[in-house]
Each structure stands twice: as structure tokens, then as C-alpha cells.
Design an enzyme around this catalytic site. Structure first.
Site, mmCIF file in Angstrom:
data_model
loop_
_atom_site.group_PDB
_atom_site.id
_atom_site.type_symbol
_atom_site.label_atom_id
_atom_site.label_comp_id
_atom_site.label_asym_id
_atom_site.label_seq_id
_atom_site.Cartn_x
_atom_site.Cartn_y
_atom_site.Cartn_z
ATOM 1 N N LYS A 47 -4.813 15.372 -18.322
ATOM 2 C CA LYS A 47 -3.736 14.569 -17.747
ATOM 3 C C LYS A 47 -3.898 14.569 -16.233
ATOM 4 O O LYS A 47 -3.842 15.617 -15.595
ATOM 5 C CB LYS A 47 -2.385 15.165 -18.153
ATOM 6 C CG LYS A 47 -1.173 14.388 -17.708
ATOM 7 C CD LYS A 47 0.073 15.071 -18.298
ATOM 8 C CE LYS A 47 1.335 14.313 -17.968
ATOM 9 N NZ LYS A 47 2.518 14.975 -18.575
ATOM 10 N N ASP A 143 13.729 15.835 -21.962
ATOM 11 C CA ASP A 143 13.160 14.494 -22.081
ATOM 12 C C ASP A 143 12.646 14.248 -23.504
ATOM 13 O O ASP A 143 11.535 13.777 -23.700
ATOM 14 C CB ASP A 143 12.033 14.320 -21.052
ATOM 15 C CG ASP A 143 11.711 12.840 -20.807
ATOM 16 O OD1 ASP A 143 12.572 11.985 -21.118
ATOM 17 O OD2 ASP A 143 10.602 12.549 -20.322
#
Length: 669
Positions: A47, A143
């Protein structure tokens, strides 16, 4: 016509280790690639944060969030949480290396329509199991949404993206009035106060479960401000309002998860998981296999005649209104989300888009309809919250608006993060440092005022920053010194002291033989230094050696650890010459090893003058010799076989001097 995007990272070797193979997904903050770890020979997901986010005044906060994801995931070890293997910086490239999950995400599966009831409950249960692991270590994900629920091709369900995760006690927003998260899944307390708890994640799972059962979020087509208003002021609609055959047990389960009062929800994911299992047990097995029809969603349009791919025509960017974006809420209700935080990224799946309606549902409605709706909601809320110019002036000059509260989560956060959080609210930070045993160096120990207390908007907050554990230096040359001197030296440095005594033949009593930590080393201030001190030689009982030969006596005394010394020999008629006549100290006396025992050896009987008895009669000679202390042996001429002519001593042996008690032989004839 499709366009081809060339990614400069494809084929590149990141940090000399991770070979980028393919791009998997792209979000507002980072791009995820499939890569090969050359060192360990395994497939991983890398990432990479968008480089431009590290620039400017907000760059530090983005980098901090990126690193926080690695720290949060590192605190977890659970098969339902995407593992983070590594975090680093290669030039300007900030990256995380994570577990690669082969498969898709829940958003992609929902695009095909609602899930069967059994499948929806299975996914919810596995998400809650992963969240329970986070809640047990004090983390709230913040989230939860379909994009962050990964569905492995082997059937596993994993929770990803802890970039917004925080400890339960930490701050939940990066700036005053800024709400981070996806509005469709935000609990009311996050919207109204920014507060979070494990029950906040339970709310998001409740919305997720409703979406899996019905195929849509509770308020599809609503602008973000409208969704937020509904969450704060209304209970979420029951799933059976959209799918009438869904049983009441599922309505009650969703209602308990999405209660507006967080205290009415399951307190944490573990309790919520038990509730899912309980509800499942009450359902008819036939219901578990049923799937709702794909819903008809409100039409959407981007307001453009050209049906492009989305913002900036980036085919990999999340579309506005998709759950991959962190929705912006107009300032009539909240301040807008800062640039660069508009989207949260998902992992190892293709980008997700807003749910499309069924085939034949018609083209999307214009986006300007949403903009008009948002404006209407904003105007209504301004009127409701109202106040005119004078009221506004009073609010910000002298009323509650002139004050703010010290953000939560400063204690335990890195000082630079706490400073940034205060600066985001317009507060100055004053720093004072002190040592702390539990808080790492550079992290905040306390604040004044404390979190949650009022402070003027232009005021300052004192941050007490940890210097880490206070370290002290152990004095050198303690070994060999007297105990009192060593204790005084350690006390002067600030150490606590303990003493262990041991017997030692070589070191005198009170001498330091060793220390529990090396001299000259640096140790924590609360380290207790143990001194090993000599108690002198061990006590022993003196053995009996009188009457034994010198060699035998030395052997016995050496076995007891005693030394031997000799006094001048003394004559004795009782103890044979060369044997121990006396010892000092005597038998049974307590002494210490290495003490000396003095031995007096016998010199044998004393010498005396042998009387001259020649010419005396036998009886006279015998009497004289015995009186002088000698034994007498009488013999005749030629051994006594010849007759004696007279009774007279003719010879004696010995003459001169002889040991007292020895025998004198006289010859009488």
C-alpha cells in the site's frame, strides 16, 4: 474508448525488496499493489501513499495516519484482521506491506444484489469476531464499511484498513468539527460529538447487516447531510420495511445494533457476535437460504451528458456517493472534510462504485439533484439552529462559541500529533518534559487543562511530554569495597539497595563480592541493586586431634577448613613422642574456616640422671633406681645360670642419663 494508464511503480523494486507486479486498487489516500517479497519469496500487498499528500501543512497528519494503520494492525493478531508485515519509506514513497488476500470485497458482492440471510449473518459474525479482537486491546476501527470487508476466495472474511483506528480514549477527529468516516455507517455520537467507543463499530456492523439483507443502505439516494440528520434524529428503518418477508428477529437484531443511544447497543463486538448467534438460532432454516430481490435504487446522474468514469476520469478513483469515499458534510451541519482525507482506501479488490439499479432502471439522475438537496437541507438546518447576526456575535465573542474543549486522546499520543491536534483547533501548545515509567519518550503524559475541559479558542494547552524512563548510572568499582561505602554510593545515585550475604574464605566480612547489575551501566531508576557481601569464612566445630600423629591431625583439621600451627614440643610420660599432646582451641569450640589451630606435640618423657648403683646389693640398687623414676631389671652372671658368689651389683646399663620411666638393667653376682 478505453484509456491506458501507465503506473510508474509497476515493475519497480520498493525498498530493495518488494517487486511491484500489478495495481490492485486506488483510493483517495493510497494505491494498493500486488507485489512479491523477494526476501521471503511470498506474495504480498503493498500500500503506497500518494506522494502529494506528504506535502504541505497537512502532510504530517497524513503520514501519521499512514503509520498509525501499521501500529494499530501490529497490535492485533487475529485471522480475521488483514496482517500488516512492514512499514517503511523508500525515498519519497511511504508504504505498508500487508497480507495479500486473494478474492474480492463485500462491496463487489453487494453489487450483485443482497446476500442470502445465512450468508449475511456469517459475514456479520466474522466481522464482529475480528472487531472483538481489536476491542479487547482497546482499539476502535471507526471505518467499517463493505470496502473494508475482504472476502477471500477460500471463504475467509477479513477486516482491513485500520488507518482511522484509534484507542478508545483517543481523539476521534483531526480538527474541530471534522468528521472522518463514511456517513452511511456513522453512529449518531460520532456525528454530534466525535466520540467513539466499541459500540460505534457495532452501529456500523448493524448498518452493514441491514445492507447485506436488503441490498441497500438505510437511506439510499440521500445527500450526506440528510443521512447524518436521520442518524441523529431517527431510528434506522427496519430491514422488513424493504423486504417484507424478513422475520422480526432480524429487525430486532439490527435495531439493537443501531440504537441511537450507544448504551442501548451491545457494549462491544464480542457481545454483538453473541447476539448474532442467538438470533440465528431462532430463525427457520428455510429463511437462512432466502435472498431478497435486488432493490431499485433512486436514480443518480453526475450532471454531465458524457457518461464518464468519474472524478478526473480516473477509472480507479472512487465515485462520489460510493461507500469508498468519506462523505463531505456541508458546514451548515459540520465543517467539510479536509482535502486529501475525502476517501478511505480498500485493499486487494477493484475500485467500488455506487450501486447501480437493475437493468432497465434508466440513466442515473443528475448529481445537481443531490446538490440541490444538500443545499435545502443546509438551509433548513441553519434556520433550525438559527440565531441572527447578534446571536452569532454573542455566540462567538462571549458565549459558548468563544470556548472549545481540549481534544480527547492527547494523552499517550506522540507530542507532534498532539501539537497538530491542538493547532487544528486553533490552540497553542506549551511543552514541559518529565520522566515517566510507562509512557514512551516523546508521547504525552498529561495535559493542562485535561481532555474534555473548556479552554478559550485562542488559548493554550500545556503538554507534559515524557522523557521516558529515568535512567541512572551504576557506580563503578563497587566490587571489593566495604558494604557501607557501596550502599552510600548507590543511595547517592538514587538506587534502592538489597544485600545478600554469603560466606567466603578469602574475602573479609563486609566486603562486596558482586552486584546484580554491571558497574558503570545505565539502569532504570526503579532498579533494585543487590549487593553480594561477604559474611567471612563459615563457622565450623574444631575436631579432636589430641593423641593423633601430626600428619593425622593436619588432615582432620584441613577437612574442616582450618589452618595448623605448632607450639614447642613438650615432654610427657603419657603421650608418645611425636603425637599431639595438646590443641588450641580445644575440641568442640566454634571457629571459622581458615582459623588456625595450634598443636603441641609430645617430646616424650623427660631425661633424668641414672644413679650409679655399682657395688650395691641387688635390693639396694633396685630401691635407688626406682626412686629415681626408672624401671629395674636384675640379671645374674652369664644370664643368671652361674651361682652368685656374693650379692653385689657388678654392672648396670645404661649409665649417665636416660628417659624417666625407662628400664635400667643391673647384673648382680
Amino acid at each position: 474508448m478505453a484509456s491506458t494508464t501507465t503506473d510508474p511503480l509497476l515493475g519497480r523494486l520498493v525498498d530493495g525488496r518488494y517487486e511491484i507486479v500489478a495495481r490492485v486498487a486506488r483510493g483517495g489516500m493510497a494505491t494498493v499493489y500486488r507485489a512479491r517479497d523477494r526476501r521471503l519469496g511470498r506474495e504480498v500487498a503493498v500500500k503506497v501513499m500518494h506522494p502529494h499528500l506528504a506535502d504541505g501543512v497537512d502532510g504530517a497528519s497524513f503520514v501519521s495516519r499512514f503509520r498509525r494503520e501499521a501500529r494499530a494492525a501490529a497490535r492485533l493478531s487475529h485471522p480475521g484482521v488483514v496482517a500488516v508485515f512492514d512499514q517503511g519509506l523508500d525515498g519519497d514513497t511511504s508504504y505498508l506491506t500487508m497480507e495479500y488476500v486473494e478474492g474480492s470485497n463485500l462491496r463487489a458482492e453487494l453489487q450483485q444484489g443482497p446476500l442470502p440471510v445465512g450468508r449475511a449473518l456469517d459475514v456479520a459474525a466474522q466481522v464482529l469476531e475480528a472487531l472483538a479482537a481489536a476491542h479487547r486491546v482497546g482499539l476502535v476501527h471507526r471505518d467499517i464499511k463493505p470496502e473494508n470487508v475482504l472476502l477471500g476466495s477460500d471463504g475467509t472474511v477479513k477486516v482491513a484498513d485500520f488507518g482511522l483506528a484509534r484507542a478508545v480514549t483517543e481523539v476521534t477527529s483531526t480538527a474541530s468539527g471534522t468528521i472522518l468516516g463514511t456517513v452511511a455507517y456513522l453512529a449518531p455520537e460520532v456525528i454530534t460529538s466525535g466520540g467513539t467507543s466499541p459500540a460505534t463499530d457495532v452501529f456500523a456492523v448493524g448498518v452493514l447487516l441491514s445492507e447485506m439483507l436488503t441490498g441497500t443502505v438505510p437511506y439510499p439516494g440521500e445527500p450526506p447531510i440528510g443521512v447524518a440528520f436521520h442518524h441523529v434524529h431517527e431510528d434506522l428503518p427496519a430491514p422488513s420495511q424493504r423486504v417484507d418477508w424478513l422475520p422480526a428477529e432480524l429487525d430486532r437484531l439490527v435495531a439493537s445494533f443501531t440504537a441511537r443511544d450507544p448504551h442501548r447497543r451491545p457494549a462491544h463486538a464480542g457481545a454483538a457476535g453473541a447476539a448474532v448467534a442467538g438470533a440465528r438460532a431462532l430463525l427457520d432454516p428455510d429463511v437462512l437460504d432466502r435472498r431478497a430481490d435486488r432493490p431499485v435504487l433512486p436514480a443518480e446522474d453526475d450532471g454531465d451528458d458524457d457518461p464518464g468514469t468519474g472524478p478526473d476520469d480516473d477509472p480507479d478513483a472512487p465515485r462520489p456517493g460510493s461507500a469508498d469515499a468519506v462523505d463531505e458534510i456541508p458546514t451548515a451541519f459540520f465543517t467539510e472534510v479536509p482535502a486529501g482525507e475525502h476517501r478511505t482506501e480498500h485493499l486487494v479488490t477493484e475500485p467500488t462504485h455506487a450501486l447501480a439499479g437493475p437493468v432497465g432502471a434508466g440513466p442515473p439522475a443528475p448529481e445537481r439533484t443531490h446538490r440541490r438537496g444538500a443545499v435545502v437541507w443546509a438551509v433548513l438546518l441553519v434556520l433550525l439552529l438559527g440565531g441572527g447576526g447578534a446571536g452569532t456575535w454573542w455566540w462567538f465573542a462571549a458565549g459558548p462559541g468563544a470556548w472549545t474543549t481540549v481534544p480527547a486522546g492527547l494523552v499517550g499520543a506522540p507530542a507532534e500529533d498532539a501539537d497538530a491536534a491542538l493547532a487544528a483547533q486553533g490552540l497553542d501548545a506549551e511543552t514541559r518534559e518529565r520522566h515517566h515509567d510507562d509512557v514512551p519518550a516523546g508521547d504525552v503524559v498529561a495535559t493542562d487543562p485535561a481532555s474534555g475541559e473548556r479552554v478559550r479558542r485562542d488559548g493554550s494547552v500545556e503538554l507534559v511530554v515524557s522523557l521516558g524512563v529515568r535512567m541512572l548510572t551504576v557506580p563503578a568499582d563497587l566490587v571489593g569495597s566495604p558494604r557501607q561505602d557501596a550502599e552510600a554510593a548507590l543511595d547517592a545515585e538514587g538506587f534502592a539497595v538489597e544485600v545478600d550475604t554469603v560466606h567466603d574464605d578469602a574475602a573479609p566480612e563486609g566486603e562486596v563480592l558482586g552486584t546484580s547489575v554491571p558497574g558503570g551501566s545505565r539502569q532504570r531508576h526503579d532498579t533494585v541493586v543487590t549487593l553480594t557481601v561477604s559474611d567471612g569464612p563459615a563457622p565450623v566445630s574444631v575436631p579432636q586431634v589430641v593423641g593423633r600423629s601430626a600428619d593425622e591431625a593436619e588432615e582432620d583439621l584441613a577437612a574442616a577448613g582450618l589452618e595448623v600451627a605448632y607450639a614447642d614440643p613438650e615432654t610427657s610420660t603419657e603421650v608418645a613422642e611425636g603425637r599431639v599432646l595438646a590443641q588450641d582451641p580445644e575440641q568442640g569450640t566454634t571457629a571459622r574456616r581458615t582459623d588456625t589451630v595450634t598443636l603441641t606435640l609430645s617430646a616424650g618423657p623427660p631425661q633424668a640422671e641414672v644413679p650409679d648403683v655399682t657395688g650395691m646389693t641387688g635390693d639396694e640398687a633396685t630401691a635407688a633406681l626406682e626412686e629415681a623414676g626408672f624401671e629395674v631389671e636384675v640379671t645374674g652372671l652369664l644370664g643368671g645360670w652361674l651361682p652368685a658368689f656374693r650379692d653385689e651389683v657388678r654392672e648396670q646399663e645404661p649409665t649417665g642419663s636416660a628417659p624417666v620411666g625407662s628400664t635400667v638393667t643391673i647384673t648382680v653376682w
